[in-house]
Design a protein around this motif. Structure first.
Motif, PDB file in Angstrom:
ATOM      1  N   VAL A 144      -3.390  80.304 -74.631  1.00  0.00           N
ATOM      2  CA  VAL A 144      -2.326  79.173 -73.913  1.00  0.00           C
ATOM      3  C   VAL A 144      -1.066  79.650 -73.957  1.00  0.00           C
ATOM      4  O   VAL A 144      -0.368  80.165 -74.787  1.00  0.00           O
ATOM      5  N   ILE A 145      -0.609  79.679 -72.530  1.00  0.00           N
ATOM      6  CA  ILE A 145       0.802  80.259 -72.549  1.00  0.00           C
ATOM      7  C   ILE A 145       1.805  79.171 -71.972  1.00  0.00           C
ATOM      8  O   ILE A 145       1.276  78.144 -71.077  1.00  0.00           O
ATOM      9  N   PRO A 146       3.184  79.320 -71.947  1.00  0.00           N
ATOM     10  CA  PRO A 146       3.857  78.123 -71.596  1.00  0.00           C
ATOM     11  C   PRO A 146       4.346  78.318 -70.197  1.00  0.00           C
ATOM     12  O   PRO A 146       4.722  77.321 -69.411  1.00  0.00           O
ATOM     13  N   GLY A 147       4.159  79.579 -69.395  1.00  0.00           N
ATOM     14  CA  GLY A 147       4.295  79.601 -68.125  1.00  0.00           C
ATOM     15  C   GLY A 147       3.873  80.980 -67.296  1.00  0.00           C
ATOM     16  O   GLY A 147       3.828  82.092 -68.184  1.00  0.00           O
ATOM     17  N   LEU A 148       4.028  80.976 -66.234  1.00  0.00           N
ATOM     18  CA  LEU A 148       3.509  82.264 -65.559  1.00  0.00           C
ATOM     19  C   LEU A 148       4.810  82.886 -64.678  1.00  0.00           C
ATOM     20  O   LEU A 148       4.762  84.184 -64.031  1.00  0.00           O
TER      21      LEU A 148
ATOM     22  N   GLY B 218      -4.638  78.769 -69.865  1.00  0.00           N
ATOM     23  CA  GLY B 218      -3.968  77.472 -69.561  1.00  0.00           C
ATOM     24  C   GLY B 218      -2.582  77.605 -69.757  1.00  0.00           C
ATOM     25  O   GLY B 218      -1.852  78.240 -70.547  1.00  0.00           O
ATOM     26  N   VAL B 219      -1.943  76.951 -68.803  1.00  0.00           N
ATOM     27  CA  VAL B 219      -0.221  76.902 -68.691  1.00  0.00           C
ATOM     28  C   VAL B 219       0.229  75.409 -69.117  1.00  0.00           C
ATOM     29  O   VAL B 219      -0.184  74.350 -68.416  1.00  0.00           O
TER      30      VAL B 219
ATOM     31  N   GLU C  85       3.014  67.689 -74.766  1.00  0.00           N
ATOM     32  CA  GLU C  85       1.753  67.044 -74.680  1.00  0.00           C
ATOM     33  C   GLU C  85       0.640  67.765 -73.579  1.00  0.00           C
ATOM     34  O   GLU C  85      -0.578  67.755 -73.736  1.00  0.00           O
ATOM     35  N   LYS C  86       1.247  68.253 -72.698  1.00  0.00           N
ATOM     36  CA  LYS C  86       0.293  69.220 -71.784  1.00  0.00           C
ATOM     37  C   LYS C  86      -0.531  70.276 -72.694  1.00  0.00           C
ATOM     38  O   LYS C  86      -1.606  70.677 -72.419  1.00  0.00           O
ATOM     39  N   GLU C  87       0.452  70.934 -73.584  1.00  0.00           N
ATOM     40  CA  GLU C  87      -0.334  71.863 -74.509  1.00  0.00           C
ATOM     41  C   GLU C  87      -1.253  71.271 -75.199  1.00  0.00           C
ATOM     42  O   GLU C  87      -2.469  71.932 -75.482  1.00  0.00           O
ATOM     43  N   TYR C  88      -0.987  70.143 -76.040  1.00  0.00           N
ATOM     44  CA  TYR C  88      -2.373  69.369 -76.630  1.00  0.00           C
ATOM     45  C   TYR C  88      -3.307  69.373 -75.910  1.00  0.00           C
ATOM     46  O   TYR C  88      -4.549  69.633 -76.321  1.00  0.00           O
ATOM     47  N   GLN C  89      -3.470  68.724 -74.588  1.00  0.00           N
ATOM     48  CA  GLN C  89      -4.540  68.536 -73.953  1.00  0.00           C
ATOM     49  C   GLN C  89      -5.187  69.981 -73.362  1.00  0.00           C
ATOM     50  O   GLN C  89      -6.539  69.901 -73.266  1.00  0.00           O
ATOM     51  N   THR C  90      -4.383  71.017 -73.064  1.00  0.00           N
ATOM     52  CA  THR C  90      -5.021  72.073 -72.850  1.00  0.00           C
ATOM     53  C   THR C  90      -5.860  72.646 -73.914  1.00  0.00           C
ATOM     54  O   THR C  90      -6.887  73.064 -73.734  1.00  0.00           O
TER      55      THR C  90
END
Length: 342
Positions: free
Chosen positions: A79-83, A109-110, A116-121
């Motif tokens: 799980v990473i914050p961006g590309l 997953g980004v 919230e997106k991190e939680y779902q990922t």
């Protein structure tokens, strides 16, 4: 006359099955299954025969079905914050290096720095029963931490040591990195400091570097004279715009500390366009030690980090076995080192 749907399905159009692999290899279905999973109790000769048969007929196994019986897959969730920032691409490269030649497979997953997106990922990844999970940072909200704490797999948080890890952690202290840079710049004779940063409300590691920098200045009787902040992502364009803004506010600054090298590069372009001498007239300092820093026509200071090694060491922890969870049970410190570009 034959009915149109009574013709047998041509062999080339029929999906290959495990039974087909076993029949072609001359082994039982169970042996074929274990050989394809590298179970370890199948002879090398049978493994070679089964793999050759699977390749010959284009067989693709059902890893989901295997995970339901084995309670885990060979997947490593990342799980990473961006590309857009090459930093995370280099972490992924280190992960790819470490799993090369193993039966592990990474999926990523980004999150776009969105909690919230991190939680779902993370929730979705855990539903696939991975063998381990690599998550960026230590500052997840409570509900996300609960997911990680409840997961009966190795959890490796990366890039940051300033916080409370769920399990294992590989990275560096960003607060210390900011403080080290402040002290190095003071030792070089700089006294009139400004700060340029992007998305500090989301990029908690940049915010920690900022805090460490400010505290180290204060410890020696100095303060930031001004700062230019933006809610936009870290880009060269935004760095150039913010540099123009801060130097218009205070043209006598002799040092600018940037949230990272991407933003600092924008500062380089602004200074070149305005014929501002770097580092004689003003020193620019970033973070990460990206490759392009060495190719710039003028030298800037930076904190160099080993992103590929962070990825490799994270996989090493997962590959070594699950082990007990607990703060500090597995902590690897890969500190940044200061390069003043001189």
């Amino acid at each position: 006359m034959k009915k149109p749907n009574s013709d047998p399905v041509p062999e080339i159009m029929r999906k290959s099955t495990l039974e087909d692999v076993a029949r072609l290899a001359g082994v039982s279905k169970m042996t074929a299954s274990r050989a394809l999973r590298n179970a370890g109790d199948v002879s090398r000769a049978n493994v070679i025969k089964v793999q050759a048969a699977a390749e010959q007929i284009g067989y693709v196994g059902n890893n989901l079905a295997l995970s339901l019986s084995a309670q885990s897959t060979n997947l490593i969730g990342v799980v990473i914050p961006g590309l857009s920032n090459i930093v995370f691409a280099e972490v992924l490269s280190g992960i790819a290096d470490a799993i090369d030649g193993t039966d592990l497979q990474s999926v990523f997953g980004v999150t776009d720095y969105d909690p919230e997106k991190e939680y779902q990922t993370i929730l979705n990844m855990l539903s696939w029963r991975p063998a381990g999970l690599i998550v960026t940072g230590l500052d997840q909200p409570e509900k996300t931490r609960k997911l990680l704490e409840a997961a009966d797999i190795p959890i490796v948080q990366i890039m940051d040591l300033d916080g409370d890890p769920v399990d294992a952690v590989v990275g560096l202290s960003h607060k210390k990195a900011g403080a080290d840079m402040a002290r190095a710049l003071l030792d070089s004779g700089r006294r009139r400091f400004g700060y340029v940063g992007c998305r500090l409300h989301r990029d908690t590691r940049a915010a920690k570097r900022y805090a460490g920098f400010v505290e180290a200045l204060a410890a020696q009787g100095h303060v930031l004279r001004c700062e230019a902040l933006s809610e936009a992502p870290s880009t060269v364009h935004e760095g150039r715009r913010l540099t123009a803004e801060i130097l218009e506010t205070d043209p006598d600054l002799d040092c600018l500390y940037f949230s990272n090298d991407d933003v600092a590069m924008g500062g380089v372009f602004h200074c070149m366009a305005r014929a501002i001498s770097v580092p004689d007239q003003i020193m620019l300092a970033g973070f990460n030690g990206l490759d392009f820093v060495d190719s710039l026509p003028i030298k800037i200071a930076t904190s160099r980090t080993d992103r590929r090694q962070i990825g490799r060491r994270a996989i090493g922890i997962i590959s070594s076995g699950k082990g007990p969870k607990g703060v500090g049970s597995r902590m690897i410190d890969l500190p940044a080192f200061i390069d003043l570009g001189q």
